[in-house]
Design a protein around this motif. Structure first.
Motif, short mmCIF file in Angstrom:
data_model
loop_
_atom_site.label_atom_id
_atom_site.label_comp_id
_atom_site.label_asym_id
_atom_site.label_seq_id
_atom_site.Cartn_x
_atom_site.Cartn_y
_atom_site.Cartn_z
N THR A 118 -9.14 -0.93 -1.91
CA THR A 118 -10.25 -1.55 -1.18
C THR A 118 -11.26 -2.19 -2.12
O THR A 118 -11.75 -3.30 -1.88
N ILE A 119 -11.57 -1.51 -3.22
CA ILE A 119 -12.51 -2.05 -4.21
C ILE A 119 -11.97 -3.36 -4.78
O ILE A 119 -12.71 -4.34 -4.94
N GLU B 193 -6.44 14.14 -0.95
CA GLU B 193 -7.62 13.58 -1.61
C GLU B 193 -7.23 12.50 -2.60
O GLU B 193 -7.89 11.46 -2.72
N GLN C 52 -12.47 -6.14 -2.30
CA GLN C 52 -13.87 -6.55 -2.17
C GLN C 52 -14.37 -7.33 -3.36
O GLN C 52 -15.20 -8.24 -3.23
N GLY D 209 -6.30 9.29 -0.71
CA GLY D 209 -7.51 8.58 -0.31
C GLY D 209 -8.18 7.90 -1.48
O GLY D 209 -8.74 6.80 -1.35
N HIS D 210 -8.14 8.56 -2.65
CA HIS D 210 -8.74 8.00 -3.85
C HIS D 210 -8.08 6.68 -4.22
O HIS D 210 -8.78 5.68 -4.50
N GLN E 187 -8.83 3.87 -1.86
CA GLN E 187 -10.19 3.38 -2.10
C GLN E 187 -10.20 2.37 -3.26
O GLN E 187 -10.93 1.38 -3.22
N GLN E 188 -9.35 2.59 -4.27
CA GLN E 188 -9.26 1.65 -5.39
C GLN E 188 -8.73 0.30 -4.91
O GLN E 188 -9.18 -0.76 -5.37
N ARG F 180 0.83 -1.21 0.00
CA ARG F 180 0.00 0.00 0.00
C ARG F 180 0.86 1.26 0.00
O ARG F 180 0.60 2.21 -0.75
#
Length: 422
Positions: free
Chosen positions: A400-401, A390, A404, A393-394, A397-398, A337
């Motif tokens: 995390t997607i 920002e 999932q 964080g973007h 988030q990718q 990460r």
């Protein structure tokens, strides 16, 4: 007006680096003359002027290379006529290819178009084959010739007809630019920017990366088509290849670094059609992507359905290698990460350079880079309008997607292996 043609050495073009530039200059021009209707005449004039001044030694080298390309083009066309269907090749296909190659008159040795530092010798007929893919690319093996004209390492070439390899070239060159940006920040992400060159209209050559297999091959070796759902398949394969603790540690480092590099690069460039036959891994743990036929957010669909649901490839088997199992914390995953974020923010700092490089290619006729709106994906992916926090964080988030929806990638890869979709 009369031009006085002098050898390139007159202008200072005599160093090995200058000859290397001249080598690619020749092939880039020749490819555009063959395939670009907008600038064909202009490129032909420039090419003629260059050839009249490049000297007899380089002229002879180009003639040898063109002879090889023309022979291989004829063979590839004959193969497509013999096997026009998408279905599996018959057992006699390899022998038929070898017969066609044997009737060709190749020079005793030649510089390889995608890398002039490599010199190929005699073709190794018994190692040549037709690859099981829609375009029927040719897998070719040549003996290697080193600088003392003795036998060197073998040279592997994939010859393709029917694909515009200029798009692949653009992606690979952009990967090299990205790598230089990262290297300036002491980030070595272990990329594998293999050789690739367009040698004419919808024909070209690709370098074979040694000691590397596709992720699909790894999964098949660990359980057949069910290997697509086996989360530890890649981990077990790497453990077999690198059994010693020190070597295994180095392989893990290479895997984490290269996985992070290609996750960031493929996301920024919007590279699609990411199935398990388009991602490879070396015996030393370097993960890398191949075949860049879809870029800038253009994805591949099947029966009207989008086959790709994730921003980039980060599957459960990749996460398993990093120790990320069922959301469990892991030092390797945290490092992954951190590297992703540092690599992504580094590219954002050079967003103008990347956007400019792609803008310069708008008029070349590359299928998925032909209009100004094609650049929107690149600007959005780089989050040009956002601040650094920002953007950080973007991208998190990718990731995390991807975690999932990793099961959707596994399902797509399983279907790919069962149905043989390429």
């Amino acid at each position: 007006m009369r031009y006085r043609h002098r050898p390139l050495s007159f202008y200072g073009f005599s160093s090995p680096q200058s000859k290397r530039i001249g080598h690619f200059f020749f092939w880039f021009l020749r490819s555009e003359v063959a395939g670009c209707p907008f600038f064909r005449e202009r490129m032909a004039v420039i090419l003629e002027a260059y050839l009249m001044g490049c000297g007899q030694s380089m002229l002879s080298s180009f003639q040898q290379q063109v002879l090889v390309v023309d022979n291989l083009h004829n063979v590839a066309s004959a193969v497509k006529r013999l096997y026009p269907d998408k279905s599996d090749l018959p057992p006699t296909a390899a022998q038929k290819l070898q017969d066609l190659l044997q009737s060709c008159h190749f020079p005793p040795d030649f510089q390889v178009p995608f890398d002039p530092r490599i010199r190929a010798g005699q073709i190794q007929l018994n190692r040549c084959k037709i690859m099981a893919s829609k375009k029927k690319p040719l897998w070719l093996e040549f003996s290697g010739v080193d600088s003392q004209a003795t036998t060197g390492p073998p040279v592997g070439i994939i010859f393709k007809e029917g694909d515009d390899l200029r798009q692949d070239m653009l992606v690979i060159q952009t990967l090299k630019v990205m790598d230089s940006i990262w290297q300036e920040r002491s980030l070595n992400l272990n990329l594998v920017p293999y050789g690739c060159i367009s040698t004419g209209h919808n024909i070209g050559m690709i370098e074979i990366v040694r000691d590397a297999v596709t992720i699909a091959a790894v999964q098949r070796s660990q359980g057949g088509t069910k290997g697509a759902f086996k989360n530890d398949a890649l981990f077990e394969w790497l453990k077999d290849k690198c059994p010693l603790q020190g070597i295994h540690y180095q392989a893990m480092e290479r895997f984490v670094n290269s996985c992070a590099g290609y996750c960031v690069a493929t996301y920024v460039l919007g590279i699609g059609d990411r199935h398990n036959d388009n991602i490879m891994i070396t015996d030393k743990g370097n993960l890398f992507h191949i075949d860049f036929g879809h870029i800038l957010g253009n994805t591949k669909s099947f029966l009207g359905m989008n086959r790709e649901r994730v921003p980039f490839v980060l599957t459960p088997d990749f996460l398993y290698v990093m120790g990320r199992v069922k959301g469990r914390s892991s030092l390797y995953f945290q490092r992954f990460r951190d590297i992703c974020i540092e690599a992504y923010l580094s590219l954002r700092s050079q967003s103008r350079l990347l956007v400019t490089l792609f803008s310069l290619m708008l008029l070349t006729g590359i299928p998925e880079l032909s209009a100004a709106q094609d650049m929107r994906y690149l600007r959005t992916a780089l989050q040009e309008e956002c601040g650094e926090e920002e953007a950080r964080g973007h991208f998190l988030q990718q990731i995390t997607i991807c975690e999932q929806l990793g099961w959707t990638v596994q399902a797509n890869w399983w279907f790919h292996m069962v149905a043989g979709i390429k």
